[in-house]
Scaffold this active site. Structure first.
Site, mmCIF file in Angstrom:
data_model
loop_
_atom_site.group_PDB
_atom_site.id
_atom_site.type_symbol
_atom_site.label_atom_id
_atom_site.label_comp_id
_atom_site.label_asym_id
_atom_site.label_seq_id
_atom_site.Cartn_x
_atom_site.Cartn_y
_atom_site.Cartn_z
ATOM 1 C CD1 TRP A 100 -2.009 -2.227 1.887
ATOM 2 C CD2 TRP A 100 -2.994 -1.472 0.179
ATOM 3 N NE1 TRP A 100 -2.787 -2.908 1.429
ATOM 4 C CE2 TRP A 100 -3.484 -2.606 0.315
ATOM 5 C CE3 TRP A 100 -3.207 -0.895 -0.980
ATOM 6 C CZ2 TRP A 100 -4.510 -3.242 -0.292
ATOM 7 C CZ3 TRP A 100 -4.569 -1.295 -1.929
ATOM 8 C CH2 TRP A 100 -4.790 -2.505 -1.337
ATOM 9 C CG ASP A 167 -3.119 4.093 4.151
ATOM 10 O OD1 ASP A 167 -4.145 4.207 4.888
ATOM 11 O OD2 ASP A 167 -2.620 3.733 3.164
ATOM 12 C CE LYS A 191 -8.559 -1.859 5.315
ATOM 13 N NZ LYS A 191 -8.500 -3.403 4.612
HETATM 14 N N1 PMP Z 1 -4.072 1.220 2.625
HETATM 15 C C1 PMP Z 1 -4.045 0.376 3.539
HETATM 16 C C2 PMP Z 1 -3.175 0.264 4.653
HETATM 17 C C3 PMP Z 1 -5.067 -0.796 3.449
HETATM 18 O O1 PMP Z 1 -4.931 -1.821 4.078
HETATM 19 C C4 PMP Z 1 -5.833 -0.586 2.073
HETATM 20 C C5 PMP Z 1 -6.900 -1.816 1.800
HETATM 21 N N2 PMP Z 1 -6.818 -3.155 2.345
HETATM 22 C C6 PMP Z 1 -5.754 0.416 1.353
HETATM 23 C C7 PMP Z 1 -4.839 1.491 1.622
HETATM 24 C C8 PMP Z 1 -6.531 0.476 0.040
HETATM 25 O O2 PMP Z 1 -7.955 0.966 0.616
HETATM 26 P P1 PMP Z 1 -9.095 1.328 -0.480
HETATM 27 O O3 PMP Z 1 -9.545 -0.195 -1.156
HETATM 28 O O4 PMP Z 1 -10.168 1.583 0.081
HETATM 29 O O5 PMP Z 1 -8.643 1.829 -1.699
#
Ligand code: PMP
Length: 355
Positions: A100, A167, A191
Site C-alpha cells: 500500500w 494512511d 475496517k
Molecule cells: N491502505 C491500506 C493500509 C489498506 O489496508 C488498504 C486496503 N486494504 C488500502 C490502503 C486501500 O484501500 P481502498 O480499498 O479503500 O482503496
C-alpha cells in the site's frame, strides 16, 4: 455461526447490523429509508455532524482538526494527497513498508521528487524500518501506520520536524495513539470505521492552509471542507454506517476499552503462535500489528488441510494476501475476544491432530 477474520471489508457486529437494517426501512421514525433521505436534509446533516463529534471524541482530536469524508477509498487518497499539497520543486518523504505504501509512492511521484525515508522491502516488509529525514523543508512524511498485508505497525510516532501524514486505513481507532501528532490522516472506512464507499480524512487546519487553490472541486480538500463533505451527493449509506460504528464504539467504552480488548486479542493469538511447533509469525516481534496477525505453517504441505479444517469450524477470511501467502487473522474492533478464543482453540486442535 461464522467467525469472520477478513482483512476488510471486515466483520460488523449484530448490534450495528440491527440498527442499520432498521434504518434501511425507517430512519429514526422519519418514515423514510436512510437511502431515500436527501443529503441536504436536516437529518443527514446531523448524521455528518455527529460523525465528526464522535470521531473527535474517540480519537481525542484537538480543535485544530477538520474531519471530512470523500469517496474513492484509501486508494483515491494516494493521489488526492499529493495532488493537493505537492508542487513541482517540492521534496517529500515516503516510508516504504509494503504494497500500500508502494502504491502511495507511485502517485506522489507524479507530482514531485519522492525521497525514501526508509524501506523494509529487502526483508519482505517483515519490519518497520528506521526512518531518516535530512531535508527539513520537505513538504511532509507519509507513513502507512499499519501494514495490513504483512502485519506490521509503527509502535510510535516518527521523530521528525516535518508534517506527518498517515494512511491509517487498517488501524485507525484500533489503539490509543497520539492522533494529534499527525497533520493529516486518511482511512478507508471498511475496517474499523464501518463499510467501503467512503474514506475519512482528518487534517490539521494549519496544514490544510498549505493545500493548493483552484483544483478541480471533487479533488480539493479545501472544497470538501468548505462544503462540509456535501459538495455533491456523498455516499449517504456508507457515512451512516460509519456513524453507527462510532456510536457502538462509544457505547463499548471508547478507545480505552477498545485498546485493552485489542491487546488481549492479539496477545492470545500471538502467544498461541509462539508456543506452537507448527505455526510461526512472519513479522518482527517489536513491530507486530494488533490488527492483522500474519503467520505461516512450518510444514507448507498442510496449508490446504488447515484452511479446510478452520472452515469446517466456521472460521473464514484467514488466507494471507495473495502476494504474501500463509495466513492472516484480522482482529478489527468488532471482533470479540471470544472469536479469537475459538480460532486459537481450533489452531491448537489442528496442531494436535496433524502437526
Ligand atoms: N491502505 C491500506 C493500509 C489498506 O489496508 C488498504 C486496503 N486494504 C488500502 C490502503 C486501500 O484501500 P481502498 O480499498 O479503500 O482503496
Amino acid at each position: 455461526m461464522k467467525y469472520n477474520f477478513n482483512a476488510g471489508p471486515s466483520h460488523l457486529n449484530e448490534e450495528i447490523l440491527e440498527r442499520i437494517s432498521n434504518s434501511i426501512k425507517n430512519f429514526e421514525n422519519s418514515g423514510l429509508s436512510i437511502i431515500e433521505l436527501s443529503h441536504r436534509s436536516k437529518e443527514f446533516e446531523s448524521v455528518i455532524e455527529e460523525c465528526k463529534v464522535l470521531l473527535s471524541e474517540l480519537l481525542g482530536l484537538d480543535s485544530d482538526s477538520e474531519v471530512f469524508f470523500m469517496q474513492g477509498g484509501a486508494s483515491f487518497q494516494f493521489y488526492t494527497l499529493p495532488f493537493n499539497f505537492l508542487r513541482t520543486n517540492d521534496c517529500v518523504y515516503y516510508a516504504n513498508t509494503g504494497r500500500w505504501a508502494e502504491k502511495a509512492i507511485v502517485e506522489a511521484k507524479r507530482f514531485a521528487k519522492v525521497k525514501l525515508a526508509g524501506s523494509s522491502k529487502s526483508d519482505n516488509y517483515s519490519r518497520i524500518p528506521e526512518l531518516e529525514i535530512t531535508n527539513e523543508n520537505a513538504r511532509y512524511l507519509h507513513i502507512t501506520s499499519n501494514n495490513t498485508i504483512y502485519g506490521t505497525e509503527y509502535s510510535g510516532i516518527p521523530d521528525c520536524q516535518i508534517p506527518i501524514v498517515a494512511d491509517m486505513s487498517s488501524d485507525i481507532m484500533g489503539r490509543k495513539f497520539d492522533y494529534n501528532a499527525f497533520d493529516l490522516i486518511y482511512a478507508g472506512a471498511q475496517k474499523n470505521l464501518g463499510t467501503a464507499g467512503v474514506a475519512v480524512v482528518i487534517a490539521k487546519k494549519h496544514f490544510i492552509q498549505e493545500a493548493k487553490e483552484g483544483l478541480p472541486p471533487m479533488l480539493s480538500y479545501k472544497n470538501m471542507i468548505a462544503n462540509n463533505s456535501l459538495f455533491n451527493t456523498p455516499p449517504v449509506l456508507a457515512i451512516y454506517i460509519v456513524l453507527e460504528t462510532l456510536r457502538w464504539s462509544i457505547r463499548y467504552g471508547g478507545i480505552e476499552r477498545i485498546d485493552k480488548t485489542n491487546r488481549a486479542k492479539a496477545k492470545l493469538l500471538y502467544n498461541t503462535i509462539d508456543e506452537s511447533n507448527l505455526y510461526y509469525g512472519t513479522a518482527r516481534k517489536e513491530d507486530r500489528s494488533l490488527m492483522n496477525v500474519c503467520f505461516k505453517l512450518k510444514d507448507k504441505s498442510l496449508e490446504n488441510k488447515f484452511i479446510d479444517f478452520t472452515n469446517s469450524h466456521g472460521i473464514i477470511g484467514i488466507k494471507g494476501h495473495r502476494s504474501f501467502g500463509g495466513f492472516r487473522a484480522s482482529l478489527y474492533n468488532c471482533i470479540p475476544l471470544e472469536y479469537v478464543k475459538v480460532l486459537t482453540d481450533v489452531m491448537k486442535e489442528f496442531e494436535r491432530k496433524y502437526g
